[in-house]
Write a protein that holds these residues in place. Structure first.
Motif, PDB file in Angstrom:
ATOM      1  N   CYS A  97       0.787  -1.312  -0.311  1.00 44.85           N
ATOM      2  CA  CYS A  97       0.104  -0.074  -0.183  1.00 44.85           C
ATOM      3  C   CYS A  97       1.300   1.513   0.054  1.00 44.85           C
ATOM      4  O   CYS A  97       0.332   2.214  -0.753  1.00 44.85           O
ATOM      5  N   LEU A 122       1.219   4.012  -2.957  1.00 43.77           N
ATOM      6  CA  LEU A 122       1.119   5.270  -2.186  1.00 43.77           C
ATOM      7  C   LEU A 122       1.744   6.677  -2.933  1.00 43.77           C
ATOM      8  O   LEU A 122       1.470   7.436  -3.258  1.00 43.77           O
ATOM      9  N   ALA A 123       3.390   6.082  -2.931  1.00 43.55           N
ATOM     10  CA  ALA A 123       4.348   6.981  -2.948  1.00 43.55           C
ATOM     11  C   ALA A 123       4.350   6.190  -4.883  1.00 43.55           C
ATOM     12  O   ALA A 123       4.310   7.656  -5.418  1.00 43.55           O
ATOM     13  N   SER A 155       1.645   6.643  -7.006  1.00 39.10           N
ATOM     14  CA  SER A 155       0.551   7.346  -7.801  1.00 39.10           C
ATOM     15  C   SER A 155       0.494   9.059  -7.299  1.00 39.10           C
ATOM     16  O   SER A 155       0.111   9.994  -7.515  1.00 39.10           O
ATOM     17  N   SER A 156       1.472   9.113  -6.349  1.00 42.83           N
ATOM     18  CA  SER A 156       1.720  10.331  -5.818  1.00 42.83           C
ATOM     19  C   SER A 156       2.748  10.876  -6.688  1.00 42.83           C
ATOM     20  O   SER A 156       2.483  12.232  -7.294  1.00 42.83           O
ATOM     21  N   LEU A 157       3.733  10.205  -7.019  1.00 43.98           N
ATOM     22  CA  LEU A 157       4.637  10.385  -8.295  1.00 43.98           C
ATOM     23  C   LEU A 157       3.673  11.064  -9.499  1.00 43.98           C
ATOM     24  O   LEU A 157       4.552  11.678  -9.819  1.00 43.98           O
ATOM     25  N   ILE A 168       0.849  11.917  -9.742  1.00 43.39           N
ATOM     26  CA  ILE A 168      -0.336  12.508  -9.694  1.00 43.39           C
ATOM     27  C   ILE A 168       0.682  14.539  -9.917  1.00 43.39           C
ATOM     28  O   ILE A 168       0.540  15.465 -10.504  1.00 43.39           O
ATOM     29  N   LEU A 169       2.116  14.387  -9.568  1.00 43.48           N
ATOM     30  CA  LEU A 169       2.944  15.684  -9.331  1.00 43.48           C
ATOM     31  C   LEU A 169       3.125  15.339 -10.707  1.00 43.48           C
ATOM     32  O   LEU A 169       3.383  17.122 -11.053  1.00 43.48           O
TER      33      LEU A 169
END
Length: 66
Positions: free
Chosen positions: A5, A9-10, A12-14, A16-17
């Motif tokens: 997880c 999350l990491a 998906s965060s990258l 999005i950024l």
């Protein structure tokens, strides 16, 4: 499961950024540089010229044909 997880999350965060960053760059281009084109470092014509000059070695015949 927790590590999976966190990795998800990491990633998906990258993503999005990255989307936010490139959207901001597109906004800057649209508002401040609307006619700017990405420069071609080698044009198709120049690549064809070099091909005939160094690889086929028929540069003069190619130039005469144009």
């Amino acid at each position: 499961m927790a590590i999976f997880c966190i990795v998800l999350l990491a990633v998906s965060s990258l993503l999005i950024l990255g989307i936010v960053f490139f959207s901001f760059l597109k906004w800057i281009k649209k508002n401040y540089y609307p006619t700017w084109k990405f420069p071609d470092y080698i044009s198709v014509g120049y690549a064809e010229y070099l091909y005939h000059k160094y690889i086929k070695k028929d540069l003069q015949a190619w130039l005469d044909k144009q």
